[in-house]
Design a protein around this motif. Structure first.
Motif, mmCIF file in Angstrom:
data_model
loop_
_atom_site.group_PDB
_atom_site.id
_atom_site.type_symbol
_atom_site.label_atom_id
_atom_site.label_comp_id
_atom_site.label_asym_id
_atom_site.label_seq_id
_atom_site.Cartn_x
_atom_site.Cartn_y
_atom_site.Cartn_z
ATOM 1 N N GLY A 9 10.268 10.784 34.588
ATOM 2 C CA GLY A 9 10.085 12.446 35.350
ATOM 3 C C GLY A 9 9.064 11.218 36.766
ATOM 4 O O GLY A 9 7.911 11.377 37.681
ATOM 5 N N GLY A 12 7.822 12.506 40.264
ATOM 6 C CA GLY A 12 7.182 13.478 40.073
ATOM 7 C C GLY A 12 5.824 13.447 40.432
ATOM 8 O O GLY A 12 5.731 12.069 40.319
ATOM 9 N N ALA A 36 14.557 9.617 35.415
ATOM 10 C CA ALA A 36 14.345 11.024 36.031
ATOM 11 C C ALA A 36 15.444 11.845 36.092
ATOM 12 O O ALA A 36 16.055 11.988 35.084
ATOM 13 C CB ALA A 36 13.960 11.049 38.229
ATOM 14 N N SER A 37 15.592 13.078 36.813
ATOM 15 C CA SER A 37 16.466 14.238 36.285
ATOM 16 C C SER A 37 18.397 13.264 37.286
ATOM 17 O O SER A 37 17.762 12.462 38.428
ATOM 18 C CB SER A 37 16.603 15.909 37.664
ATOM 19 O OG SER A 37 17.158 15.151 38.530
ATOM 20 N N ARG A 39 19.254 14.591 39.657
ATOM 21 C CA ARG A 39 19.979 14.424 40.805
ATOM 22 C C ARG A 39 18.831 13.533 41.515
ATOM 23 O O ARG A 39 19.534 12.978 42.230
ATOM 24 C CB ARG A 39 18.744 15.968 41.456
ATOM 25 C CG ARG A 39 18.719 17.415 40.923
ATOM 26 C CD ARG A 39 17.702 18.176 41.593
ATOM 27 N NE ARG A 39 16.640 18.459 41.125
ATOM 28 C CZ ARG A 39 16.500 18.553 39.623
ATOM 29 N NH1 ARG A 39 17.951 19.037 38.894
ATOM 30 N NH2 ARG A 39 15.380 17.930 38.936
ATOM 31 N N SER A 40 18.185 12.798 41.081
ATOM 32 C CA SER A 40 17.715 11.397 41.272
ATOM 33 C C SER A 40 18.140 9.910 40.875
ATOM 34 O O SER A 40 18.146 9.155 41.266
ATOM 35 C CB SER A 40 16.041 11.445 41.328
ATOM 36 O OG SER A 40 15.811 12.944 41.872
ATOM 37 N N LEU A 54 18.741 10.105 32.288
ATOM 38 C CA LEU A 54 18.074 10.804 30.514
ATOM 39 C C LEU A 54 19.732 10.486 29.550
ATOM 40 O O LEU A 54 20.601 11.558 30.046
ATOM 41 C CB LEU A 54 17.272 11.042 29.732
ATOM 42 C CG LEU A 54 15.911 11.382 30.271
ATOM 43 C CD1 LEU A 54 15.109 12.946 30.098
ATOM 44 C CD2 LEU A 54 15.272 10.171 29.926
ATOM 45 N N ALA A 69 8.199 14.991 32.057
ATOM 46 C CA ALA A 69 9.158 15.622 32.585
ATOM 47 C C ALA A 69 9.063 16.601 33.176
ATOM 48 O O ALA A 69 10.135 17.927 32.889
ATOM 49 C CB ALA A 69 9.991 14.951 33.011
ATOM 50 N N THR A 73 12.286 18.768 29.056
ATOM 51 C CA THR A 73 12.522 17.210 29.095
ATOM 52 C C THR A 73 11.515 16.323 27.788
ATOM 53 O O THR A 73 12.745 16.014 26.881
ATOM 54 C CB THR A 73 12.053 16.288 29.858
ATOM 55 O OG1 THR A 73 12.675 17.120 31.424
ATOM 56 C CG2 THR A 73 12.688 15.772 30.050
ATOM 57 N N GLY A 158 1.804 20.264 40.755
ATOM 58 C CA GLY A 158 3.623 19.011 40.760
ATOM 59 C C GLY A 158 3.855 19.211 42.335
ATOM 60 O O GLY A 158 2.745 19.905 43.044
ATOM 61 N N VAL A 159 4.389 18.476 42.939
ATOM 62 C CA VAL A 159 4.583 19.006 43.824
ATOM 63 C C VAL A 159 4.945 20.187 44.944
ATOM 64 O O VAL A 159 4.821 19.834 46.086
ATOM 65 C CB VAL A 159 5.321 17.454 44.149
ATOM 66 C CG1 VAL A 159 6.492 17.033 45.767
ATOM 67 C CG2 VAL A 159 5.813 16.721 43.807
HETATM 68 P P1 A2P Z 1 13.880 14.877 39.930
HETATM 69 O O1 A2P Z 1 12.834 14.278 40.954
HETATM 70 O O2 A2P Z 1 15.026 13.907 39.755
HETATM 71 O O3 A2P Z 1 14.114 16.159 40.241
HETATM 72 P P2 A2P Z 1 7.152 17.430 39.249
HETATM 73 O O4 A2P Z 1 5.629 17.177 37.957
HETATM 74 O O5 A2P Z 1 6.148 16.945 40.249
HETATM 75 O O6 A2P Z 1 7.530 18.539 39.737
HETATM 76 O O7 A2P Z 1 8.205 16.241 39.029
HETATM 77 C C1 A2P Z 1 8.490 16.690 38.024
HETATM 78 C C2 A2P Z 1 9.755 15.466 37.424
HETATM 79 O O8 A2P Z 1 10.377 15.500 36.301
HETATM 80 C C3 A2P Z 1 10.443 14.735 38.445
HETATM 81 O O9 A2P Z 1 10.246 13.751 38.413
HETATM 82 C C4 A2P Z 1 11.723 15.429 38.091
HETATM 83 O O10 A2P Z 1 12.792 14.423 38.316
HETATM 84 C C5 A2P Z 1 11.362 15.099 36.344
HETATM 85 N N1 A2P Z 1 12.817 15.965 36.045
HETATM 86 C C6 A2P Z 1 13.168 17.171 36.162
HETATM 87 N N2 A2P Z 1 13.843 17.833 35.142
HETATM 88 C C7 A2P Z 1 14.357 16.549 33.833
HETATM 89 C C8 A2P Z 1 15.398 16.325 33.360
HETATM 90 N N3 A2P Z 1 15.950 17.443 33.117
HETATM 91 N N4 A2P Z 1 15.542 14.946 33.071
HETATM 92 C C9 A2P Z 1 14.630 13.660 33.771
HETATM 93 N N5 A2P Z 1 13.809 14.249 35.091
HETATM 94 C C10 A2P Z 1 13.273 15.522 34.370
#
Ligand code: A2P
Length: 341
Positions: A9, A12, A36-37, A39-40, A54, A69, A73, A158-159
């Motif tokens: 995470g 985040g 992170a997800s 997406r990142s 992951l 996260a 997750t 969160g953000v």
């Molecule tokens: P990402 O930025 O790639 O979406 P917040 O609490 O500020 O909303 O942040 C949530 C954090 O958890 C972010 O780093 C987000 O990554 C990460 N995250 C959300 N879903 C997943 C997932 N399925 N697997 C890994 N990380 C995740």
């Protein structure tokens, strides 16, 4: 020792601060790897290298993993990290209620770490700061009853919630129509929401309120403490404030309570009515400590005390405590997953 540490995470609101705190506090890490997800994944995170997704392959070889996260997750991946040999400190609520899993505030109940089985839960942010303030009082004279109202900042959501507050505030000041609320059920700018969190089906308390009721008893190790809670969301960026009224089991003078609080590690008293000195969210944001002021007798009860407790929800309320747990694990040689006998 030097540990290989994963932060899950890492992009985040809390994960970003976990990374910064590991560095700032000089945690003995040989490597810190951001996850992170999808997406990142593949993007560069300044100072920490490439973000990983992951996968079963990517999670091998870690000594420690700090998770923030989201619950889903954590439920899926925290046990996999443990299986691969890492000790996990999880900031979600997924494992907090499990009696086998320690729920730890580093200065309050570090002894609960001694028999961990690989997974450790980081408490809810509002509960965290409350525990630091209540611990010395509970140890000295016992707490019979607690009544707490919170004034919680948006960064805990969160953000996206921080952006929602800023966008609505900007629109309001410009005289534009407010954008529809997306994160919260009502507008948050220039408002106070009297039910922070979600209402589980059939419950008249929010999940956030239930967390404080449950986690307080688990962390203080006393199921008999009576607790009433209202959690509110306020248009503040960072730091939660709490109005606390409590009744002690034995007599405790205000002066004796003040001395107990002054001796509590991680707590700073800011309390001088003559100069309007009490902690505020703005002053506490960016600080690792818990700040307490307005200590006074509750005039309705001879063993009643009132206080005002403020702390940065992303720091002591989340990232700082997770890193402090890692520090205690290191100091006590507990960065290892015990194999069942
Ligand atoms: P990402 O930025 O790639 O979406 P917040 O609490 O500020 O909303 O942040 C949530 C954090 O958890 C972010 O780093 C987000 O990554 C990460 N995250 C959300 N879903 C997943 C997932 N399925 N697997 C890994 N990380 C995740």
């Amino acid at each position: 020792s030097q540990y290989k540490v994963a932060v899950v995470g890492a992009t985040g609101a809390v994960g970003t601060v976990m990374l910064a705190k590991l560095k700032e506090r000089g945690f003995p890490a040989s490597e810190i790897v951001p996850f992170a997800s999808e997406r990142s994944a593949g993007k560069e995170l300044e100072g920490f290298g490439t973000i990983r997704a992951l996968t079963d392959e990517n999670i091998q070889g870690f000594d420690l993993a700090l998770f923030s996260a989201g619950g889903a997750t954590s439920l899926e991946w925290a046990p996999k990290f443990v299986e691969a040999g890492a000790v996990v400190v999880d900031n979600s609520s997924a494992f907090r209620r499990d009696p086998e899993i320690p729920l730890v505030v580093s200065e309050v109940n570090p002894e609960a770490l001694d028999d961990h089985k690989g997974l450790i839960a980081n408490p809810n942010c509002s509960t965290m700061q409350l525990m630091v303030a209540l611990k010395p009082i509970h140890d000295a004279v016992g707490i019979d009853r607690l009544n707490v109202s919170t004034y919680q900042s948006v960064s805990g959501t969160g953000v996206k919630a921080v952006k929602e507050l800023e966008d609505q505030t900007r629109a309001a000041l410009n005289g534009d129509p407010l954008p529809d609320p997306a994160v919260y059920p009502h507008h948050i700018a220039f408002n106070v929401l009297g039910g922070a969190g979600n209402f589980p089906e059939g419950d008249d308390h929010t999940d956030e309120e239930r967390k404080m009721m449950f986690e307080t008893r688990k962390i203080l190790g006393d199921e008999s403490i009576k607790i009433a809670v209202t959690c509110a969301r306020v248009p503040v960026r960072s730091a939660h404030s709490e109005s606390v009224t409590l009744e002690t089991r034995e007599d405790l003078s205000v002066e004796a309570a003040r001395e107990l609080l002054a001796g509590q590690p991680g707590l700073i008293l800011v309390d001088d009515p003559s100069t309007h000195s009490y902690p505020t969210a703005l002053d506490s944001a960016g600080r690792d400590e818990v700040f307490v002021g307005r200590l006074r007798r509750d005039p309705t009860h001879e063993r009643g005390l009132q206080l005002w407790v403020v702390s940065d929800n992303l720091l002591k309320g989340a990232a700082t405590n997770a890193v402090q747990i890692a520090e205690v694990l290191h100091q006590r040689s507990l960065v290892r997953v015990s194999t069942p006998a």
